[in-house]
Write a protein that holds these residues in place. Structure first.
Motif, PDB file in Angstrom:
ATOM      1  N   LEU A 452     -64.491  51.608  81.450  1.00 51.62           N
ATOM      2  CA  LEU A 452     -63.589  50.794  80.625  1.00 51.62           C
ATOM      3  C   LEU A 452     -64.199  49.445  80.254  1.00 51.62           C
ATOM      4  CD1 LEU A 452     -60.966  50.408  79.148  1.00 51.62           C
ATOM      5  CD2 LEU A 452     -59.897  49.682  81.290  1.00 51.62           C
ATOM      6  N   PRO A 453     -64.856  48.705  81.186  1.00 48.13           N
ATOM      7  CA  PRO A 453     -65.438  47.411  80.784  1.00 48.13           C
ATOM      8  C   PRO A 453     -66.397  47.517  79.592  1.00 48.13           C
ATOM      9  CG  PRO A 453     -65.331  47.540  83.165  1.00 48.13           C
ATOM     10  CD  PRO A 453     -64.971  48.897  82.656  1.00 48.13           C
ATOM     11  N   PRO A 454     -67.396  48.430  79.619  1.00 46.08           N
ATOM     12  CA  PRO A 454     -68.241  48.522  78.424  1.00 46.08           C
ATOM     13  C   PRO A 454     -67.468  49.058  77.217  1.00 46.08           C
ATOM     14  CG  PRO A 454     -68.810  50.263  79.979  1.00 46.08           C
ATOM     15  CD  PRO A 454     -67.885  49.338  80.695  1.00 46.08           C
ATOM     16  N   GLY A 455     -66.402  49.831  77.484  1.00 46.47           N
ATOM     17  CA  GLY A 455     -65.562  50.299  76.393  1.00 46.47           C
ATOM     18  C   GLY A 455     -64.803  49.163  75.731  1.00 46.47           C
ATOM     19  N   LEU A 456     -64.289  48.236  76.553  1.00 53.51           N
ATOM     20  CA  LEU A 456     -63.600  47.063  76.007  1.00 53.51           C
ATOM     21  C   LEU A 456     -64.525  46.276  75.092  1.00 53.51           C
ATOM     22  CD1 LEU A 456     -61.756  45.720  79.204  1.00 53.51           C
ATOM     23  CD2 LEU A 456     -60.707  46.894  77.262  1.00 53.51           C
ATOM     24  N   ILE A 457     -65.796  46.203  75.485  1.00 52.22           N
ATOM     25  CA  ILE A 457     -66.774  45.459  74.696  1.00 52.22           C
ATOM     26  C   ILE A 457     -67.147  46.230  73.428  1.00 52.22           C
ATOM     27  CG2 ILE A 457     -69.127  44.575  74.680  1.00 52.22           C
ATOM     28  CD1 ILE A 457     -68.831  44.021  77.678  1.00 52.22           C
TER      29      ILE A 457
END
Length: 532
Positions: A452-457
């Motif tokens: 999710l973190p790299p997805g948010l970015i």
């Protein structure tokens, strides 16, 4: 008429006057005041006298009988009113003891009370002075804090082990289905049948994608999706799994068709572009695994840390979960390449349950955005629905702090609408790969776990927020989730450790998942998979 008030303020006399409509004059000594002024003055003094009386009573109850009324008032109201300094009744020696560092000898000594009742009993018997009292209290509280911390960390460790291990029932199911695939031709049917293959690339159908290596979980997603669909004949479910699970997954859906829906089962090894040449995510996963092993030191090293808070330790344990370094978890970033002929798909995680017809999702105007998702910073559940970028990204790192707003609302994976046409016009996948590399270069300091973190970015600026009805989260995190709310949601998501197929699942929530499991099925029965 007139009011006459004596100088002592004890007598008020009504005197003849000119008229009630005029301001009535009142004589106090040689001064003449308006009736309204006197009225408000009376109210103020009445209030003041009552207030002083209450404070005096409180002081008397507290045992401070020697202070004067004005003195007690001064102590209560503070220096801003009567210029009197506040005085503490707690002996200074107690503060001194509390501020001193605690030694292990003080905590582990035989005289430290183990419970509050023991402490009270000892105080009654010993009649300790203030310093001894403070030392004893501090030792007891510190000891109990350490015990609580240890118990909390052990709980997190046990949950980590339970959530990352494969239950023997699920292992049994995979083995029996693999054996069936090898010995039963009906378990090796082409999925879908030859005449339905054109539907796999037909954009008039409703295409759903599920990536999973959990056969039982995948069966629940598929069953709940089709059973709640108003047009099951238009549903196409693309199931993607890994090489080891492909045979048993194909066997399950061959033997348990969901006609008239169309089911496709493919293994990652069937995608040529994913097995040939360099795939950035695969390279990043290998580096990520080495980095986590080097910097995390495994669960033993994490639990042995005596300085970090239990919730930090829990987050690090969760980061060790195999799913966070699984291609199944990263596969969604390759959806445009996996399905080059499709324009729009709905991606489903394997820990969700569909409870309504999802065809209206295709009618949502995405306004040119790529990812239709539910935001997670607003809602009644303050634990699950309070997530912002700062919940996932490390804003103490300059690379993050200069690029993003910590208070920007986060969104959720689990049930997402992806406009693949719009996606192909962006650099989302390249951005995803870039930030994976940056996180590895920074020793995994930009974020600690998950996709999710790299997805948010990567999807930053490409997200269209949809109604929260379509995706209710948190059923695997806490047992106080409202059953009524869960039953009325379109899709419920058991994100968190307490997955519904595990023994640590919350019983009252698990039934929303088990209703889609046929416990009379021979494979389910033979592997002793039960409702509870």
């Amino acid at each position: 008429m007139q009011l006459h008030i004596s100088p002592s303020l004890r007598h008020v006399t009504v005197l003849p006057g000119k008229g009630v409509r005029e301001f009535i004059k009142v004589k106090v000594g040689s001064r003449r005041l308006s009736y309204r002024m006197v009225f408000y003055s009376l109210l103020f003094f009445t209030f003041l006298l009552r207030f002083v009386f209450v404070l005096t009573a409180v002081d008397t109850i507290d045992g401070e009988r020697k202070c004067s009324t004005i003195g007690c008032l001064g102590k209560r109201l503070g220096p801003r009113i009567l210029r009197r300094k506040l005085e503490s009744t707690v002996p200074e020696v107690i503060y001194q003891v509390f501020q001193e560092p605690v030694s292990q000898d003080e905590i582990q000594g035989p005289g430290v009370p183990q419970t509050f009742d023991e402490f009270v009993a000892e105080m009654k018997d010993s009649r300790l002075d203030a310093k001894s009292f403070a030392v004893k209290l501090k030792s007891m509280v510190t000891l109990l804090e350490q015990k609580t911390r240890t118990a909390k960390i052990q709980e997190y460790l046990y949950r980590h082990v339970a959530s990352t291990s494969i239950p023997k029932q699920l292992h049994c199911l995979a083995l029996k289905l693999a054996n069936e695939h090898a010995n039963n031709a009906n378990a090796r049917l082409q999925l879908p049948s030859a005449e339905m293959v054109p539907s796999l690339v037909d954009n008039s159908y409703l295409h759903f994608v599920l990536a999973s290596d959990n056969i039982l979980a995948a069966s629940v997603v598929a069953s709940s999706l089709v059973r709640n669909s108003l047009r099951p004949q238009k549903v196409v479910l693309h199931v993607i799994t890994d090489r080891k699970t492909y045979s048993p997954m194909q066997a399950w859906f061959s033997l348990h068709p969901l006609t008239p829906a169309i089911i496709e089962v493919k293994g990652l090894h069937h995608f040529d572009w994913l097995t040939k040449g360099k795939v950035p995510v695969l390279e990043a996963m290998e580096k990520d695994q080495r980095a986590r092993s080097q910097f995390r030191g495994g669960s033993s090293a994490i639990v042995a840390n005596n300085t970090e808070k239990p919730n930090v330790i829990a987050a690090k344990l969760q980061a060790l979960s195999p799913k966070y370094n699984s291609l199944m978890n990263h596969i969604r970033i390759y959806l445009p390449e996996l399905f080059p002929s499709l324009n729009k798909i709905v991606f489903l995680d394997d820990d969700i349950v569909v409870q309504t017809d999802l065809s209206p999702l295709w009618d949502i105007d995405m306004n040119g955005k790529v990812n239709g998702a539910v935001e997670t910073c607003r809602g009644d559940d303050k634990f699950v629905m309070s997530k912002r970028f700062k919940s996932y990204l490390n804003f103490s790192h300059p690379l993050i702090s200069k690029s993003f707003d910590p208070n920007e609302c986060a969104w959720a994976y689990g049930m997402n609408i992806f406009d693949l046409e719009a996606w192909r016009k962006t650099n989302i996948s390249q951005t995803y790969h870039y930030w994976l590399e940056e996180n590895l270069k920074s020793d995994i300091s930009l974020w600690q776990l998950g996709t999710l973190p790299p997805g948010l970015i990567a999807f930053h600026g490409h997200v269209h927020i949809i109604d929260p009805f379509w995706h209710m989260l948190g059923l695997g995190y806490q047992d106080n989730t409202s059953i009524t709310d869960a039953e009325s949601a379109g899709v419920i998501h058991f994100n968190g450790r307490a997955k519904p197929w595990l023994d640590i699942a919350f019983p009252q929530l698990r039934r929303l998942w088990t209703k889609y499991v046929n416990f009379s099925d021979k494979f389910i029965k033979n592997c002793h998979i039960r409702p509870s």
